[in-house]
Write a protein that holds these residues in place. Structure first.
Motif, PDB file in Angstrom:
ATOM      1  N   LEU A  14       1.003  -0.947   0.007  1.00 19.02           N
ATOM      2  CA  LEU A  14      -0.079   0.008  -0.057  1.00 19.02           C
ATOM      3  C   LEU A  14       0.730   1.339  -0.134  1.00 19.02           C
ATOM      4  O   LEU A  14       0.686   2.311  -0.464  1.00 19.02           O
ATOM      5  N   ALA A  15       2.040   1.114   0.482  1.00 19.58           N
ATOM      6  CA  ALA A  15       2.952   2.007   0.586  1.00 19.58           C
ATOM      7  C   ALA A  15       3.678   2.438  -0.765  1.00 19.58           C
ATOM      8  O   ALA A  15       4.387   3.441  -0.920  1.00 19.58           O
ATOM      9  N   ASP A  16       3.689   1.539  -1.755  1.00 17.71           N
ATOM     10  CA  ASP A  16       4.229   1.502  -2.811  1.00 17.71           C
ATOM     11  C   ASP A  16       3.299   1.986  -3.975  1.00 17.71           C
ATOM     12  O   ASP A  16       2.170   1.466  -4.494  1.00 17.71           O
ATOM     13  N   ASP A  17       3.492   3.131  -4.841  1.00 20.91           N
ATOM     14  CA  ASP A  17       2.770   3.720  -5.949  1.00 20.91           C
ATOM     15  C   ASP A  17       2.497   2.660  -6.899  1.00 20.91           C
ATOM     16  O   ASP A  17       1.402   2.726  -7.311  1.00 20.91           O
ATOM     17  N   ALA A  18       3.341   1.874  -7.063  1.00 25.15           N
ATOM     18  CA  ALA A  18       3.163   0.754  -8.192  1.00 25.15           C
ATOM     19  C   ALA A  18       2.038  -0.283  -7.966  1.00 25.15           C
ATOM     20  O   ALA A  18       1.392  -0.574  -8.977  1.00 25.15           O
ATOM     21  N   SER A  19       2.062  -0.600  -6.914  1.00 22.52           N
ATOM     22  CA  SER A  19       0.924  -1.735  -6.582  1.00 22.52           C
ATOM     23  C   SER A  19      -0.034  -1.192  -5.740  1.00 22.52           C
ATOM     24  O   SER A  19      -1.129  -2.118  -5.301  1.00 22.52           O
TER      25      SER A  19
END
Length: 723
Positions: free
Chosen positions: A107-112
């Motif tokens: 959730l902290a990763d923009d891509a995922s």
């Protein structure tokens, strides 16, 4: 090529072919070599150390490089074993805690983020979609830096390497041993025999080659060398054609026959013709392999060679154009009519088939007179039956003392195991006991007088290797049904695989059972922590190789059984990967070290069976609290994908129970028979060295035995099986 041949000798015999080189002061280099070997659990014998010390340093280094490469592979240390959790077995999180950590990272990763939010809204989450799940988050070097050094222990494995003879002599001896084996070889050893047969085709040959698969491999090499062939049935020719085509000489898997050159076609047809001309009744052998014979006929073109009509008859029988009543059909007719005397009369002409039918004949016999005739026929033909079959039938009747409602375990030649109810009526106890006594007498008659017999007590519970296919290739591997003590405080399993092409996910798991074989708990990627155990974390792809581990404190485990297993969750089968193997290590409580430490490896075996669930062995807690291992070498069919310990616990429990309750013939049985003709029989701890040649049976070859002693260890345990 020379290195490959030396490696082959070391793997099979634990001997280093006579090191050569210029004389010199190699003592320092030899001691350094010995110290390096110790780091992977090996050492040089005193005789080998002395030989190396008399060579130049360069010669010692040359031997060391080749040997270290081989023994590292034997122990599984030739690859890098990383763990998903960097400081495993410390700080392994609870499963739910770990999954939530992966979700938070996604959730902290923009891509995922968007993909994960969509999945969460639907109430189903694919773990593989999380960036940090299933893939190493650190390098191998970073993992090493996070681990403490291993503290050496007196309990670490030490495998001694002995001084061998000249390489050519070692290869010849090994060829004679493998080719003349009284038991079928495993796939790896059959491959080694092929290499040796091609090299030794013009040299000394074994007195006999009793195993047909071995004969096919040797015949292929002899054909290429222009030497005489060993063929006495049409099926021998079929096996030879399979060998020449790179196919399965056991005839269990279909072979795609190659297009043979005209000289090879002529040779095969001439051999077929000669075999049938010498024994026309052997045409009946074709029925059991009709389809392979039809395909072979399409490659050999027998119609082009009218000078060999008997060869053409073989393919006519296969196509159904010529009648040749088979032995089995005649036998089936007699059995359907309950004509036991007639069946016995027929079977006496095929002693091996008679032995395999003894249980059935004793069950359907009409009265004591017919049962007496069955036992008498078995005693009469016993000298003509191979020792392996005699022992197999002896083991079979030993297990017929059990209650009939207990399940039967079946294991095919590829290691596939399954269980079925035992609906057979019992064999009358008196007839069974008479037959067992007669079989014991026959085995005793064939065993050589051992003179003074010394043995290692640890070898007594090793099962007799009645088939090489009941033992996986590897280090410290015992035949199926063997039991061995587990000495140590911590047990650690490891599995390694490297995919050949598509993404492949293997899951190392351990099922823990109560004494009644019901499930207690398990360790797997869905249960990272259990009482006394930790899982190293799920790795879901292996383009560069992957490892998983399970660590157990035996003092904390309250279950009665520990069953490690390797499940194929996705991708390539065990025989399709570039490499896959399993093993276990034993450590003392204070030992730290990397997840994988070769000197603590007690067993490493290749995973090369047919099935989607591998069961290498089971660990059982005895009444005194000590643990013992029993070797399974089983593969369950499983399902095409997503095999998990939770889903297969019932099938694993059933096959484990059936195999645990089966009694196997062990070395103890043969030692008991040998003791009748021995001048002395005693366990030996290696202290008081005998002053005359002896027969020694043990797990490993000891140092200091007098010249002329006969030594039987795990590497040549098959030599105990009489012809």
């Amino acid at each position: 090529m020379a290195h490959d041949l030396e490696s082959l000798v070391i793997r099979h015999t634990h001997r280093i072919p006579l090191p050569k080189g210029s004389a010199g002061e190699g003592a320092t280099a030899a001691r350094q070599f010995d110290a390096t070997l110790a780091s992977v659990g090996f050492k040089l014998s005193a005789e080998l150390l002395e030989r190396l010390s008399g060579l130049s340093g360069a010669a010692v280094l040359h031997t060391a490089r080749r040997t270290l490469r081989t023994v590292s592979e034997m122990a599984g240390d030739h690859v890098r074993h990383n763990a998903y959790f960097i400081d495993f077995p410390a700080n392994v999180p609870n499963t739910e805690e770990f999954w939530m950590r992966c979700v938070a990272g996604a959730l902290a990763d923009d891509a995922s983020r968007a993909n994960v939010l969509t999945q969460l809204a639907r109430g189903v989450l694919d773990l593989l979609s999380l960036p940090t799940y299933g893939r190493y988050q650190h390098t191998y070097e970073e993992m090493l830096a996070a681990q403490d050094e291993l503290i050496a222990s007196a309990g670490d494995r030490v495998t001694v390497l002995h001084l061998g003879r000249d390489l050519d002599d070692e290869l010849t001896d090994l060829y004679l041993a493998l080719a003349g084996s009284t038991t079928p070889l495993g796939d790896e050893h059959l491959g080694d025999l092929k290499v040796l047969a091609e090299r030794c085709a013009h040299g000394p040959q074994p007195e006999s080659i009793p195993v047909r698969e071995n004969r096919a491999v040797v015949n292929a090499a002899r054909l290429a060398a222009g030497a005489d062939l060993l063929l006495d049935t049409p099926v021998d020719v079929l096996r030879l054609a399979c060998a020449l085509s790179g196919g399965d000489v056991t005839l269990q898997e279909p072979t795609r026959f190659r297009g043979f050159p005209r000289p090879v076609r002529r040779r095969l047809l001439a051999c077929l013709d000669a075999v049938i001309a010498a024994g026309p009744a052997k045409l009946a052998d074709v029925h059991a392999h009709r389809e392979p014979f039809k395909r072979l006929g399409e490659r050999l073109h027998p119609h082009e060679y009218p000078q060999w009509p008997h060869a053409a008859a073989v393919f006519a029988v296969a196509r159904g154009e010529k009648e040749a009543r088979s032995f089995d059909s005649r036998l089936e007719e007699l059995l359907d009519a309950s004509d036991v005397p007639g069946a016995v009369k027929l079977l006496k002409s095929a002693p091996g088939k008679l032995f395999r039918a003894l249980d059935l004949l004793l069950r359907i016999a009409a009265g004591q007179e017919e049962r007496d005739a069955v036992v008498a026929a078995a005693v009469e033909v016993a000298p003509e039956v191979s020792g392996r079959v005699v022992l197999s039938v002896r083991e079979h009747f030993q297990n017929r003392e059990r209650e009939s409602e207990q399940p039967r375990i079946f294991v095919n030649r590829r290691g596939r195991g399954w269980v079925a109810p035992d609906a057979r009526p019992p064999v009358p106890a008196a007839d069974r006991d008479r037959l067992i006594a007669a079989l014991d007498a026959e085995v005793r008659r064939r065993l050589p007088a051992p003179g003074r017999l010394l043995f290692d007590a640890d070898v007594l519970d090793v099962a007799l290797p009645l088939s090489g296919r009941a033992t996986a290739a590897g280090l410290g591997v015992l035949p199926r049904g063997s039991t061995s003590a587990v000495r140590g405080e911590r047990l650690r399993f490891f599995a390694y695989w490297k995919q050949a092409g598509k993404r492949t996910d293997y899951d190392l798991s351990a099922l823990l059972l109560h004494s009644d074989y019901s499930t207690d708990s398990w360790l797997s990627y869905t249960s990272l922590r259990a009482v006394g155990g930790r899982h190293s974390g799920d790795v879901t792809e292996a383009p560069d190789g992957a490892s998983e581990f399970i660590d157990l404190s035996l003092a904390r485990v309250r279950s009665s059984f520990i069953i490690p297993q390797v499940n194929i969750y996705a991708g390539e089968g065990f025989e399709e990967t570039e490499e896959s193997f399993f093993g276990f290590m034993v450590r003392d409580g204070e030992q730290k070290g990397r997840p994988f430490e070769p000197r603590t490896v007690r067993m490493k075996s290749d995973l090369r069976g047919v099935g989607r669930v591998a069961l290498p062995l089971v660990f059982r807690r005895e009444d005194d609290g000590r643990w013992r291992a029993k070797w399974l070498h089983l593969y369950l069919r499983g399902i095409s994908s997503a095999n998990r310990v939770e889903e297969n616990q019932m099938s694993v429990s059933k096959v484990t129970r059936a195999l645990m309750e089966r009694e196997y013939l062990t070395v103890r049985y043969l030692v008991g028979l040998l003791s009748d003709d021995a001048t002395a029989v005693e366990p030996w701890d290696g202290e008081a060295v005998p002053d005359e040649p002896v027969t020694y049976i043990g797990l490993e070859r000891p140092e200091g035995l007098p010249a002329g002693s006969r030594v039987v260890t795990l590497e040549n345990l098959r030599d105990l099986i009489p012809h």
